[in-house]
Design a protein around this motif. Structure first.
Motif, PDB file in Angstrom:
ATOM      1  N   GLY A 112      31.702  42.057  38.374  1.00 25.00           N
ATOM      2  CA  GLY A 112      32.842  40.505  37.921  1.00 25.00           C
ATOM      3  C   GLY A 112      33.965  40.152  39.064  1.00 25.00           C
ATOM      4  O   GLY A 112      34.199  39.353  38.898  1.00 25.00           O
ATOM      5  N   TRP A 113      34.203  41.369  38.243  1.00 28.00           N
ATOM      6  CA  TRP A 113      36.194  41.565  38.760  1.00 28.00           C
ATOM      7  C   TRP A 113      35.983  41.219  40.270  1.00 28.00           C
ATOM      8  O   TRP A 113      36.990  40.813  41.229  1.00 28.00           O
ATOM      9  CB  TRP A 113      37.060  43.007  38.497  1.00 28.00           C
ATOM     10  N   VAL A 114      35.189  41.456  41.060  1.00 28.35           N
ATOM     11  CA  VAL A 114      35.549  41.056  42.836  1.00 28.35           C
ATOM     12  C   VAL A 114      35.291  40.222  42.991  1.00 28.35           C
ATOM     13  O   VAL A 114      35.868  39.301  43.234  1.00 28.35           O
ATOM     14  CB  VAL A 114      34.009  42.182  43.665  1.00 28.35           C
ATOM     15  N   TRP A 115      34.171  39.765  42.325  1.00 31.86           N
ATOM     16  CA  TRP A 115      34.780  37.690  42.231  1.00 31.86           C
ATOM     17  C   TRP A 115      35.969  37.692  42.012  1.00 31.86           C
ATOM     18  O   TRP A 115      35.563  36.613  43.158  1.00 31.86           O
ATOM     19  CB  TRP A 115      33.305  37.559  41.327  1.00 31.86           C
ATOM     20  N   ALA A 116      36.624  37.813  41.174  1.00 37.68           N
ATOM     21  CA  ALA A 116      37.486  36.736  40.674  1.00 37.68           C
ATOM     22  C   ALA A 116      38.707  37.423  41.898  1.00 37.68           C
ATOM     23  O   ALA A 116      39.604  36.375  42.675  1.00 37.68           O
ATOM     24  CB  ALA A 116      38.164  37.103  39.567  1.00 37.68           C
ATOM     25  N   LEU A 117      38.608  38.167  43.585  1.00 42.89           N
ATOM     26  CA  LEU A 117      39.589  38.320  44.462  1.00 42.89           C
ATOM     27  C   LEU A 117      39.112  37.281  45.253  1.00 42.89           C
ATOM     28  O   LEU A 117      40.138  37.160  46.198  1.00 42.89           O
ATOM     29  CB  LEU A 117      39.238  40.359  44.556  1.00 42.89           C
ATOM     30  N   ALA A 118      37.832  36.482  45.267  1.00 44.10           N
ATOM     31  CA  ALA A 118      37.776  35.593  45.607  1.00 44.10           C
ATOM     32  C   ALA A 118      39.233  34.573  46.600  1.00 44.10           C
ATOM     33  O   ALA A 118      39.427  33.828  47.139  1.00 44.10           O
ATOM     34  CB  ALA A 118      36.256  34.830  45.748  1.00 44.10           C
ATOM     35  N   LEU A 119      40.217  34.900  45.151  1.00 41.42           N
ATOM     36  CA  LEU A 119      40.959  33.781  44.434  1.00 41.42           C
ATOM     37  C   LEU A 119      42.264  34.317  45.641  1.00 41.42           C
ATOM     38  O   LEU A 119      42.989  33.310  45.791  1.00 41.42           O
ATOM     39  CB  LEU A 119      41.626  33.844  43.533  1.00 41.42           C
ATOM     40  N   LEU A 120      42.407  35.643  45.762  1.00 51.46           N
ATOM     41  CA  LEU A 120      42.959  36.119  46.667  1.00 51.46           C
ATOM     42  C   LEU A 120      42.900  35.032  48.619  1.00 51.46           C
ATOM     43  O   LEU A 120      43.536  35.573  49.332  1.00 51.46           O
ATOM     44  CB  LEU A 120      42.992  37.770  47.129  1.00 51.46           C
ATOM     45  N   GLY A 121      41.940  34.927  48.719  1.00 50.09           N
ATOM     46  CA  GLY A 121      41.128  34.232  49.753  1.00 50.09           C
ATOM     47  C   GLY A 121      42.017  33.292  50.326  1.00 50.09           C
ATOM     48  O   GLY A 121      42.182  32.564  50.971  1.00 50.09           O
TER      49      GLY A 121
END
Length: 137
Positions: A43-52
């Protein structure tokens, strides 16, 4: 009546966007990234999409500022390429053919961003390098 007008405008914009091949390449990249994430990302990796979001803004700015606004080339073929990639958009901002970046720009930029980030993260030894790159890009 107003909602119908808004809905019609939204439909027009969607047709405009997905009427251009580069939008389909980018959409394919998004679907591929989602497939990578769905298969094995916590799940925490999905949150990195915001860095996109800021990454894309920075990418767009740098392409626009340092590539698309280069000094006009002297060779006609090079000028024609740069004109098609961007100069023409300023001359004819409502020309639909010049509104989107061509495939020959969108595809390598997408690939360079993804494989470049993946490679850097891999070299840094991150176990989820592929998933992180998919989320961010």
């Amino acid at each position: 009546m107003l909602l119908r007008g808004i809905g019609g405008l939204a439909l027009f914009r969607l047709r405009l966007i997905f009427g251009h091949p580069s939008s389909w390449v980018i959409a394919l990249g998004v679907v591929t990234g989602l497939a990578i994430l769905a298969g094995s990302a916590p799940g925490w990796v999905w949150a990195l999409a915001l860095l996109g979001i800021p990454a894309q803004m920075l990418n767009e700015y740098n392409l626009h500022r340092y590539i698309f606004h280069l000094k006009p080339p002297r060779r006609q073929w090079a000028f024609d390429q740069l004109y098609r990639m961007h100069y023409g958009h300023h001359d004819f901002p409502t020309n639909m053919a010049l509104l989107f970046v061509p495939l020959r720009v969108a595809t390598p930029v997408l690939a360079l961003n993804f494989f470049g980030l993946w490679g850097i993260l891999y070299l840094l030894g991150l176990a989820l390098a592929l998933q992180i790159a998919a989320a961010v890009v």
